[in-house]
Design a protein around this motif. Structure first.
Motif, PDB file in Angstrom:
ATOM      1  N   GLN A 192     -11.397 -30.341  28.128  1.00 50.68           N
ATOM      2  CA  GLN A 192     -10.399 -29.318  28.470  1.00 50.68           C
ATOM      3  C   GLN A 192      -9.443 -29.091  27.303  1.00 50.68           C
ATOM      4  O   GLN A 192      -9.065 -27.966  27.019  1.00 50.68           O
ATOM      5  N   ALA A 193      -9.076 -30.133  26.596  1.00 47.20           N
ATOM      6  CA  ALA A 193      -8.203 -29.980  25.426  1.00 47.20           C
ATOM      7  C   ALA A 193      -8.892 -29.125  24.367  1.00 47.20           C
ATOM      8  O   ALA A 193      -8.253 -28.279  23.726  1.00 47.20           O
ATOM      9  N   ALA A 194     -10.186 -29.319  24.192  1.00 48.69           N
ATOM     10  CA  ALA A 194     -10.946 -28.520  23.217  1.00 48.69           C
ATOM     11  C   ALA A 194     -10.968 -27.054  23.648  1.00 48.69           C
ATOM     12  O   ALA A 194     -10.842 -26.143  22.817  1.00 48.69           O
ATOM     13  N   LYS A 195     -11.119 -26.808  24.953  1.00 45.87           N
ATOM     14  CA  LYS A 195     -11.136 -25.433  25.464  1.00 45.87           C
ATOM     15  C   LYS A 195      -9.773 -24.772  25.264  1.00 45.87           C
ATOM     16  O   LYS A 195      -9.688 -23.609  24.870  1.00 45.87           O
ATOM     17  N   LEU A 196      -8.712 -25.504  25.517  1.00 50.11           N
ATOM     18  CA  LEU A 196      -7.380 -24.961  25.331  1.00 50.11           C
ATOM     19  C   LEU A 196      -7.124 -24.635  23.853  1.00 50.11           C
ATOM     20  O   LEU A 196      -6.545 -23.608  23.530  1.00 50.11           O
ATOM     21  N   LYS A 197      -7.595 -25.502  22.967  1.00 49.43           N
ATOM     22  CA  LYS A 197      -7.458 -25.263  21.536  1.00 49.43           C
ATOM     23  C   LYS A 197      -8.226 -24.006  21.133  1.00 49.43           C
ATOM     24  O   LYS A 197      -7.731 -23.173  20.378  1.00 49.43           O
ATOM     25  N   MET A 198      -9.446 -23.842  21.678  1.00 51.76           N
ATOM     26  CA  MET A 198     -10.259 -22.669  21.384  1.00 51.76           C
ATOM     27  C   MET A 198      -9.559 -21.401  21.867  1.00 51.76           C
ATOM     28  O   MET A 198      -9.506 -20.395  21.150  1.00 51.76           O
ATOM     29  N   GLN A 217      -6.646 -20.571  19.513  1.00 52.89           N
ATOM     30  CA  GLN A 217      -7.129 -20.031  18.240  1.00 52.89           C
ATOM     31  C   GLN A 217      -7.640 -18.605  18.406  1.00 52.89           C
ATOM     32  O   GLN A 217      -7.414 -17.751  17.546  1.00 52.89           O
ATOM     33  N   PHE A 218      -8.327 -18.344  19.507  1.00 55.32           N
ATOM     34  CA  PHE A 218      -8.861 -17.005  19.761  1.00 55.32           C
ATOM     35  C   PHE A 218      -7.726 -15.991  19.878  1.00 55.32           C
ATOM     36  O   PHE A 218      -7.746 -14.940  19.230  1.00 55.32           O
ATOM     37  N   ILE A 219      -6.720 -16.301  20.679  1.00 63.11           N
ATOM     38  CA  ILE A 219      -5.602 -15.380  20.885  1.00 63.11           C
ATOM     39  C   ILE A 219      -4.866 -15.141  19.569  1.00 63.11           C
ATOM     40  O   ILE A 219      -4.526 -14.006  19.229  1.00 63.11           O
ATOM     41  N   GLU A 220      -4.633 -16.203  18.839  1.00 63.55           N
ATOM     42  CA  GLU A 220      -3.889 -16.076  17.585  1.00 63.55           C
ATOM     43  C   GLU A 220      -4.678 -15.313  16.523  1.00 63.55           C
ATOM     44  O   GLU A 220      -4.095 -14.799  15.573  1.00 63.55           O
ATOM     45  N   ALA A 221      -6.007 -15.221  16.682  1.00 60.42           N
ATOM     46  CA  ALA A 221      -6.850 -14.537  15.689  1.00 60.42           C
ATOM     47  C   ALA A 221      -7.101 -13.066  16.018  1.00 60.42           C
ATOM     48  O   ALA A 221      -7.659 -12.345  15.192  1.00 60.42           O
ATOM     49  N   ILE A 222      -6.707 -12.583  17.185  1.00 65.90           N
ATOM     50  CA  ILE A 222      -6.944 -11.187  17.560  1.00 65.90           C
ATOM     51  C   ILE A 222      -6.016 -10.290  16.737  1.00 65.90           C
ATOM     52  O   ILE A 222      -4.789 -10.387  16.856  1.00 65.90           O
ATOM     53  N   LEU A 273       1.346 -16.964  21.561  1.00 63.35           N
ATOM     54  CA  LEU A 273       0.962 -17.787  22.701  1.00 63.35           C
ATOM     55  C   LEU A 273       2.015 -18.866  22.856  1.00 63.35           C
ATOM     56  O   LEU A 273       2.139 -19.760  22.028  1.00 63.35           O
ATOM     57  N   ALA A 274       2.810 -18.772  23.915  1.00 65.87           N
ATOM     58  CA  ALA A 274       3.907 -19.713  24.147  1.00 65.87           C
ATOM     59  C   ALA A 274       3.440 -20.955  24.891  1.00 65.87           C
ATOM     60  O   ALA A 274       3.944 -22.053  24.651  1.00 65.87           O
ATOM     61  N   ASP A 275       2.483 -20.788  25.815  1.00 66.35           N
ATOM     62  CA  ASP A 275       2.005 -21.918  26.613  1.00 66.35           C
ATOM     63  C   ASP A 275       0.633 -21.577  27.161  1.00 66.35           C
ATOM     64  O   ASP A 275       0.330 -20.412  27.432  1.00 66.35           O
ATOM     65  N   ILE A 276      -0.177 -22.598  27.316  1.00 64.95           N
ATOM     66  CA  ILE A 276      -1.493 -22.419  27.916  1.00 64.95           C
ATOM     67  C   ILE A 276      -1.830 -23.681  28.688  1.00 64.95           C
ATOM     68  O   ILE A 276      -1.526 -24.792  28.252  1.00 64.95           O
TER      69      ILE A 276
END
Length: 152
Positions: free
Chosen positions: A8-14, A17-22, A32-35
């Motif tokens: 789950q930590a890996a999914k949250l990291k992904m 990264q995805f949101i920050e790269a759009i 992204l403030a929180d996930i």
């Protein structure tokens, strides 16, 4: 936030990264403030380039809609039952009032139900004023499963 290790930590990291790269999210100044597991919070600062009505200084509804859509996608990507990416199927946005000029807008989304192929999400956007949201959204998003052999 959840544990710092494990699947789950890996999914949250992904998802982060995805949101920050759009590029679109970056151009609009989204952060992204929180996930969490099926939830996300994004912020968008006030920017004169996003004003829809120069007379009043109110942010364009399209920028608010983009913030809600991106936030919903992040919530889906962070859900434990959504192992890969997502795309918007349908998004309904209800505008309740104009955001106050000069104020940051914060969107919060929750993926509240997920099936094999579809995720259901609800979200709201608020400026820095207390009370009624600027907008609320409900949407459906694809749930992309990894292809056989482990590739996403």
């Amino acid at each position: 936030m959840t544990k710092d290790s494990g699947p789950q930590a890996a999914k949250l990291k992904m998802a982060r990264q995805f949101i920050e790269a759009i590029p679109h999210a970056h151009t609009l100044g989204m952060t992204l403030a929180d996930i969490g597991e099926g939830s996300a919070t994004l912020t968008m600062p006030y920017d004169l380039r996003l004003v829809g009505d120069p007379r009043t200084g109110v942010i364009h509804g399209g920028a608010v809609s983009a913030l809600l859509d991106t936030c919903c996608g992040a919530a889906v990507m962070s859900h434990p039952g959504a192992p890969a990416g997502t795309a918007t199927i349908d998004l309904r946005v209800e505008y309740m009032r104009a955001a106050k000029p000069g104020q940051m807008i914060t969107a919060r989304a929750e993926c509240y139900h997920i099936t094999r192929n579809v995720a259901f999400v609800r979200a709201s956007a608020h400026d820095e004023e207390e009370g009624l949201p600027v907008a609320a959204a409900t949407g459906t998003f694809t749930v992309e499963r990894p292809k056989k052999g482990g590739a996403a």
